[in-house]
Scaffold this motif. Structure first.
Motif: not given
Ligand SMILES: N[C@@H](CCC(=O)N[C@@H](CS)C(=O)NCC(=O)O)C(=O)O
Length: 210
Positions: A11, A38-39, A51-52, A64-65, A105, A109, A113
């Motif tokens: 994202a 990220h944790r 999250v990124v 929030e992207a 989005q 997710h 996941y």
């Molecule tokens: N709503 C957040 C969602 C971001 C998101 O889900 N990023 C994913 C990568 S695409 C992430 O960091 N996932 C790691 C996880 O959920 O453990 C945004 O838009 O920034």
């Protein structure tokens, strides 16, 4: 000066792409998602959702992207990536940004996941529901780009297009990739032909869907 916490193809990609498009100075900090960086507490201080992306804007961490793309568009209005308040496309712009972020989005997710909503035993059902939802969203995006012209909102690219293209890319290994929708296929080709897309791909070390 911006600092983007990112991970390839995730994202953070739309935010990274916009930074390149805008030509704004920025520093990149790669986050190792597979390694669980990220944790870790240091990252959670910046992004409590773990999250990124995270973008430091004047030293303030923001997440929030889609919102980050909107923030960048508004901070650099000379690029014309956000219809201004009062512009006839403003309402559609806001509505699409929320749809992309909140509906499409989040469905992705769940696809990527699938254990998160209800554990490992529910993975198949979660993915099946996510796929139905993603494809319904792609129907809407396809209808929109078929009628709107070159970009999501018309003849001019906006922040919404960087978010949309990223989300179209995410379907590339799904049973029915976004490029199987005819109008989306042309739209994606147009967005990918921007010189900055090549720069983004090189920087993120991506090869597929190029
Ligand atoms: N709503 C957040 C969602 C971001 C998101 O889900 N990023 C994913 C990568 S695409 C992430 O960091 N996932 C790691 C996880 O959920 O453990 C945004 O838009 O920034």
């Amino acid at each position: 000066m911006y600092t983007l916490y990112w991970s390839p193809g995730t994202a953070s990609m739309c935010v990274h792409w916009m930074l390149i498009e805008l030509g704004e100075p920025h520093e990149l900090v790669k986050v190792d998602i597979e390694g669980g960086e990220h944790r870790k507490p240091e990252y959670l201080k910046l992004n409590p959702s773990g999250v990124v992306p995270t973008l430091l804007v004047d030293g303030v961490p923001l997440g929030e992207a889609a919102a980050l793309c909107m923030i960048l568009a508004e901070r650099h209005p000379q690029a014309g990536f956000a219809p201004a308040v009062g512009h006839e496309q403003r309402a559609a712009y806001l509505s699409w940004m929320f749809f992309l972020s909140n509906t499409l989005q989040t469905a992705y997710h769940n696809w990527f996941y699938p254990d998160q909503p209800a554990g490992h035993s529910a993975v198949e059902a979660v993915q099946a529901a996510a796929r139905r939802r993603i494809e319904a969203c792609l129907n809407r995006v396809d209808r929109q780009v078929a009628k709107s012209g070159s970009y999501l909102l018309g003849d001019r690219a906006s922040a919404a297009d960087f978010v949309t293209t990223m989300l179209m890319r995410w379907s590339r290994n799904m049973p029915k990739p976004a490029t199987e929708w005819p109008a989306i296929a042309g739209y994606v080709k147009r967005m990918k032909s921007r010189p900055t897309f090549k720069v983004l791909y090189e920087r993120e070390g991506l090869t597929e869907w190029s």
